[in-house]
Design a protein around this motif. Structure first.
Motif: not given
Length: 125
Positions: A76-86, A108-120
């Motif tokens: 699991r990786v620490c990844t975005y759970n909720e974001t806003r764009l600036v 807000r951040c959470d542990c989750g599966v690494c998704l290549t669509s949002t994370t390296e």
């Protein structure tokens, strides 16, 4: 480079001051933390941006098993759970370059599966 990163149990931004008092080398969890990076694109000067990003460490393990692929893993990786764009305007862009630059701000951040669509993500070869 994608600005999204990852790690374990999340903390609300209002509790970040509590996390700051923790020894970050020993911190196990996932939290919103201030992060500064250089935003740039070809044809524009760079702009240092300070934003909120996800930071921390998540529980990860691997163990050998007798059947193929001979390993069982939990990653699991620490990844975005909720974001806003600036969106900001980069300085001194060439006439033919769009000066607008958009990046995510972690709410807000959470542990989750690494998704290549949002994370390296690093994957095995």
């Amino acid at each position: 480079m994608n600005q999204r990163r990852g790690l374990w149990s999340w903390l609300h931004p209002e509790t970040l001051s509590q996390a700051s008092a923790v020894n970050l080398r020993r911190f196990i969890g996932c939290a919103v933390r201030e992060f500064t990076f250089l935003a740039r694109k070809p044809g524009c000067r760079g702009l240092h941006i300070t934003t909120d990003a996800c930071w921390g460490r998540c529980e990860t393990w691997e163990k050998p098993v007798l059947d193929p692929p001979y390993i069982e893993s939990y990653q699991r990786v620490c990844t975005y759970n909720e974001t806003r764009l600036v969106t900001v305007r980069l300085p001194n862009c060439s006439a033919n370059v769009d000066p607008m630059y958009t990046y995510p701000v972690a709410l807000r951040c959470d542990c989750g599966v690494c998704l290549t669509s949002t994370t390296e993500c690093i994957s095995s070869v």
